[in-house]
Scaffold this active site. Structure first.
Site, PDB file in Angstrom:
ATOM      1  N   ARG A  82       0.804  -1.215   0.000  1.00  0.00           N
ATOM      2  CA  ARG A  82       0.000   0.000   0.000  1.00  0.00           C
ATOM      3  C   ARG A  82       0.843   1.274   0.000  1.00  0.00           C
ATOM      4  O   ARG A  82       0.378   2.320   0.457  1.00  0.00           O
ATOM      5  CB  ARG A  82      -0.923   0.012   1.216  1.00  0.00           C
ATOM      6  CG  ARG A  82      -1.977  -1.056   1.244  1.00  0.00           C
ATOM      7  CD  ARG A  82      -2.767  -1.024   2.557  1.00  0.00           C
ATOM      8  NE  ARG A  82      -1.966  -1.476   3.673  1.00  0.00           N
ATOM      9  CZ  ARG A  82      -2.306  -1.306   4.957  1.00  0.00           C
ATOM     10  NH1 ARG A  82      -3.430  -0.677   5.273  1.00  0.00           N
ATOM     11  NH2 ARG A  82      -1.522  -1.757   5.927  1.00  0.00           N
ATOM     12  N   CYS A  83       2.061   1.234  -0.518  1.00  0.00           N
ATOM     13  CA  CYS A  83       2.917   2.424  -0.459  1.00  0.00           C
ATOM     14  C   CYS A  83       2.243   3.637  -1.083  1.00  0.00           C
ATOM     15  O   CYS A  83       2.337   4.752  -0.579  1.00  0.00           O
ATOM     16  CB  CYS A  83       4.256   2.152  -1.118  1.00  0.00           C
ATOM     17  SG  CYS A  83       4.185   1.928  -2.911  1.00  0.00           S
ATOM     18  N   TRP A  84       1.552   3.445  -2.217  1.00  0.00           N
ATOM     19  CA  TRP A  84       0.873   4.544  -2.914  1.00  0.00           C
ATOM     20  C   TRP A  84      -0.183   5.189  -2.029  1.00  0.00           C
ATOM     21  O   TRP A  84      -0.353   6.410  -2.051  1.00  0.00           O
ATOM     22  CB  TRP A  84       0.242   4.014  -4.201  1.00  0.00           C
ATOM     23  CG  TRP A  84      -0.705   2.875  -3.960  1.00  0.00           C
ATOM     24  CD1 TRP A  84      -0.386   1.542  -3.848  1.00  0.00           C
ATOM     25  CD2 TRP A  84      -2.116   2.960  -3.750  1.00  0.00           C
ATOM     26  NE1 TRP A  84      -1.514   0.795  -3.589  1.00  0.00           N
ATOM     27  CE2 TRP A  84      -2.585   1.629  -3.521  1.00  0.00           C
ATOM     28  CE3 TRP A  84      -3.026   4.007  -3.742  1.00  0.00           C
ATOM     29  CZ2 TRP A  84      -3.933   1.344  -3.291  1.00  0.00           C
ATOM     30  CZ3 TRP A  84      -4.366   3.718  -3.512  1.00  0.00           C
ATOM     31  CH2 TRP A  84      -4.801   2.406  -3.289  1.00  0.00           C
TER      32      TRP A  84
END
Length: 497
Positions: A82-84
């Site tokens: 889920r970096c974005w």
């Protein structure tokens, strides 16, 4: 039958390796001192530690002339892709922190994850219905089947979720075991998606109308909703907000309650520093996630320009690209990138930071990254890992070559929080907030040299006001070119995780 020569051994095949040739290389390897030193170092400590250039590493410092004074607690995406989303929410929280005059604030990433998965399930099945007449070996069908339910995404995914579903504070929907490590949940969601896709394709083959397929899809998405509630908990429909705010909070005082127990100015037992501080609570009950956004998140999800730098033949400047098969929210704003030269991209990021606004960025973070070197865990630079010297081979390529040959791509999103500028005003180094927790990197942050970002970076998302007029005109008016995820552009810009 295999051909043999006069010795009875198999005859040489053009292009095949000759064991005698390899044996000779092996016999002569340790004759050179450099080979012995490199072998002993690498086999004892692995490549990264053996190749590190300590003299270069110790020249990088976490000091920046342009930097936000307060950035909030470092977030942690744990074992999820889920970096974005973390990057986007770290940008969004800056506006909320400034509004409320607080040192830290965190939105619920589990809430975002719930609706991201729900939307991906729905949009993925829509693509399955659209391609129902193609075989499963078709590249587009195969891509949707393989990628629809992954964690990866882009900054616009998060903006579409905010615009449609709103936000909630982290304590209104905290992380769960399934959000911290999404692999088991994703495995079952993927299986449910595959089963649903097969059923939808069968109905289409049997002559179901588009309306009938839509009805069937809605039932299938309801099953996904059930799984998500089990794994992440039910997303709050309403919640109560109770939050201490600072004395410079810009909200109307009618929304604030003076905190009981705060010392009065004439309180003899109070510290002088405390006497001058009024303590206020923001109390707002029965909030919906969308109402929370409207009142306490002064961010326009549509006010963003996504700039990338992808040099090379077939990737001309001024081109606007849209990746097909990836948009996650049906009816949302499509993902769109504008290809610009590196200087344009950097100038927009610097303008944002000078105005006190962090901005999302993406890069190939694992390149030349001494992540597990204890003394220098947060440095991204091109001169700190001497792999060529250690291995005795040439490894250098320019950025265009690396993009063309699939050596690099923009795989990880983070947040620019500061920049150091040289005498000519151009970046020397960047301060980057990561989302791997405060124990990772250097207290959760990375220092990237300008050369490193120009080599392995290549995307920033900024507000429109920080983009020059001529570039903004291109963003608004340039025709959009569709690119498949596997073509030379799409491969450079994969889903970020």
């Amino acid at each position: 039958m295999t051909d043999t020569n006069k010795t009875g051994r198999p005859a040489a095949v053009p292009g095949a390796l000759d064991p005698a040739w390899s044996d000779d290389l092996t016999a002569r390897f340790s004759d050179e001192r450099a080979n012995r030193v490199a072998r002993n170092a690498a086999t004892s400590s692995n490549l990264m530690k053996a190749a590190r250039n300590v003299s270069a590493l110790r020249t990088y410092h976490d000091t920046f002339g342009v930097s936000r004074p307060r950035t909030g607690e470092v977030t942690n995406q744990r074992h999820s892709g889920r970096c974005w989303m973390f990057s986007a929410l770290n940008v969004a929280r800056a506006a909320t922190m400034d509004l409320l005059d607080v040192d830290s604030f965190e939105f619920s990433q589990a809430y975002g994850m719930f609706y991201d998965k729900l939307e991906k399930f729905n949009s993925g099945l829509a693509r399955i219905a659209e391609t129902a007449g193609r075989p499963t070996s078709d590249r587009a069908v195969a891509y949707v089947l393989d990628e629809a339910m992954g964690d990866g995404g882009f900054y616009p995914f998060a903006m579409n979720l905010i615009a449609k579903w709103g936000l909630v504070p982290k304590d209104a929907m905290p992380e769960t075991a399934c959000s911290k490590d999404s692999s088991q949940m994703n495995q079952q969601l993927q299986r449910l998606f595959h089963r649903s896709a097969g059923e939808l394709r069968a109905r289409a083959a049997a002559g179901a109308t588009p309306a009938e397929l839509d009805d069937a899809r809605r039932e299938m998405v309801a099953a996904c909703h059930r799984v998500l509630c089990v794994c992440l908990g039910e997303p709050p429909l309403t919640f109560d907000l109770e939050l201490p705010v600072g004395k410079k909070c810009r909200l109307d005082r009618s929304r604030l309650v003076r905190q009981e127990g705060a010392p009065d100015a004439d309180d003899q037992g109070a510290d002088k520093a405390d006497k001058d501080v009024e303590r206020w609570l923001l109390v707002d009950r029965g909030l919906t996630p969308r109402a929370f956004c409207e009142r306490y998140v002064p961010l326009d999800p549509a006010d963003c320009v996504d700039l990338v730098c992808m040099p090379g033949e077939g990737r001309p400047w001024g081109t606007a690209w849209h990746p097909t098969l990836t948009d996650s929210v049906e009816g949302g704003r499509p993902v769109r990138w504008l290809n610009v030269e590196q200087g344009v991209l950097e100038a927009a990021a610097v303008a944002s930071l000078r105005a006190g606004q962090p901005c999302s960025m993406s890069c190939d973070v694992m390149q030349d990254f001494p992540r597990h070197i204890e003394d220098f865990p947060g440095v991204l630079a091109c001169d700190t890992m001497d792999y060529e010297g250690l291995l005795g081979v040439k490894l250098g390529m320019d950025r265009t070559q690396m993009l063309d040959l699939h050596e690099t791509s923009l795989t990880h999103a983070m947040t620019f929080q500061g920049v150091e500028l040289g005498a000519d005003g151009s970046p020397v180094a960047w301060r980057i907030e990561n989302s791997w927790g405060k124990e990772a990197c250097k207290d959760g942050y990375l220092v990237a040299s300008a050369d490193w970002f120009r080599t392995y970076g290549g995307e920033v998302v900024v507000r429109r006001e920080f983009v020059p007029d001529d570039v903004l005109a291109l963003w608004d008016e340039a025709p959009t070119t569709d690119v498949a995820p596997w073509d030379p552009v799409g491969a450079c810009l994969p889903l970020q995780d």
